[in-house]
Design an enzyme around this catalytic site. Structure first.
Site, PDB file in Angstrom:
ATOM      1  CG  HIS A  94      -2.121  -0.935   0.851  1.00 24.04           C
ATOM      2  ND1 HIS A  94      -2.183  -2.268   1.350  1.00 24.04           N
ATOM      3  CD2 HIS A  94      -3.152  -0.613   0.106  1.00 24.04           C
ATOM      4  CE1 HIS A  94      -3.193  -2.834   0.954  1.00 24.04           C
ATOM      5  NE2 HIS A  94      -4.009  -1.977   0.071  1.00 24.04           N
ATOM      6  CG  HIS A 152       7.290 -11.501   7.265  1.00 20.76           C
ATOM      7  ND1 HIS A 152       6.634 -10.577   8.282  1.00 20.76           N
ATOM      8  CD2 HIS A 152       8.338 -11.283   7.184  1.00 20.76           C
ATOM      9  CE1 HIS A 152       7.645  -9.908   8.643  1.00 20.76           C
ATOM     10  NE2 HIS A 152       8.726 -10.348   8.054  1.00 20.76           N
ATOM     11  CD  GLU A 182       7.232  -9.834  11.771  1.00 25.75           C
ATOM     12  OE1 GLU A 182       6.302  -8.955  11.532  1.00 25.75           O
ATOM     13  OE2 GLU A 182       8.483  -9.741  11.859  1.00 25.75           O
ATOM     14  CG  HIS A 214      12.059 -13.609   8.447  1.00 24.83           C
ATOM     15  ND1 HIS A 214      12.132 -13.309   9.784  1.00 24.83           N
ATOM     16  CD2 HIS A 214      11.562 -12.447   7.735  1.00 24.83           C
ATOM     17  CE1 HIS A 214      11.639 -12.057   9.989  1.00 24.83           C
ATOM     18  NE2 HIS A 214      11.512 -11.635   8.849  1.00 24.83           N
TER      19      HIS A 214
HETATM   20 CO    CO Z   1      10.440  -9.752   8.664  1.00 23.99          CO
END
Ligand code: CO
Length: 261
Positions: A94, A152, A182, A214
């Site tokens: 966005h 993620h 997350e 990650h």
């Molecule tokens: Co991250």
């Protein structure tokens, strides 16, 4: 416009990575796109300020989307197709839409700016991506194995995409589970599912554009809270496949289909 020659460009916009080697996946993705648009110049930008600053301190300069678009305007590009290499339409995507909108209003700027992406943005995207992952994973999954994809996750409302993705997988192949680092579903949610189906061997694979920090640490690392460690401590045999989304050709095809001038 009469007399003006068209100059087309593609701007690939990704979150970015500071992990040496991980950006190879962007290179292979870019090559796949260049093959489809052989005469179009492709440039790249990272949305993460943190990653760009870290790279800069190492002598590597990668532009932000705004700097990249300003540069393309200066260099006379008339038509720019921006491609978001993000996975879901969250904050990064966005923000990118806002930047593109701002540049559409710049006088004597780029005539036309389109924004394509992110990867999961329509029903067809989910169908094609889940099929691509199923086909790819059939190359290493044995019967009875469960594939756990590590996404993620975000505090943005688009986080629901991961639960949506899980539903598309459920209809296609019940042995593929989706979790996020997350947000929801968490690795604990995944563990509950694995126990319910009495899984024994579990494959971990990223559902991330590239296999950066990650993957190295949160997915496959040896730290106490990595997914590999957590699943092993629950008694599962854990296998790891580090292939990221940008390295799976039919997944990149989904991104490619979003480029338009
Ligand atoms: Co991250």
């Amino acid at each position: 416009m009469i007399g003006q020659t068209e100059k087309r460009g593609i701007l690939l916009v990704a979150f970015g990575t500071s992990v040496a080697g991980a950006s190879n996946a962007y290179d292979s993705l870019q090559k796949q796109i260049q093959n489809l648009f052989p005469d179009v110049e492709i440039r790249r930008a990272y949305t993460s300020n943190f990653v760009r600053r870290k790279l800069k301190s190492e002598g590597i300069s990668i532009l932000s989307p705004a700097s990249a678009l300003a540069g393309m305007a200066d260099d006379g590009f008339t038509h720019v197709a921006v491609l978001s290499l993000h996975v879901i339409p969250g904050y990064e995507y966005h923000d990118l839409l806002m930047i593109a909108n701002a540049f559409r209003r710049v006088p004597k700027g780029i005539n036309s700016i389109s924004v394509g992406g992110p990867l999961l943005n329509s029903h067809d995207d989910y169908v094609n991506v889940t099929k691509a992952i199923k086909d790819f994973s059939s190359g290493f999954l044995n019967s009875g194995d469960v594939l756990v994809l590590m996404g993620h996750g975000t505090s943005h409302s688009a986080n629901i995409c991961y639960a949506g993705l899980q539903e598309y997988f459920r209809r296609l192949d019940d042995s593929i589970l989706v979790g996020t680092i997350e947000a929801f579903p968490s690795v604990q949610d995944v563990i509950i599912q694995l126990k319910q189906r009495k899984a024994s061997r579990v494959w971990l694979m990223p559902f991330l554009t590239i296999a950066g920090d990650h993957v190295i640490n949160d997915m496959a690392g040896d730290k106490p809270n990595s997914w590999k460690t957590l699943l092993e401590s629950e008694g599962f045999e854990v296998m790891v496949n580090r292939t990221a989304l940008a390295q799976i050709v039919p997944v990149v095809d989904v991104w490619l289909s979003k480029i338009s001038f």
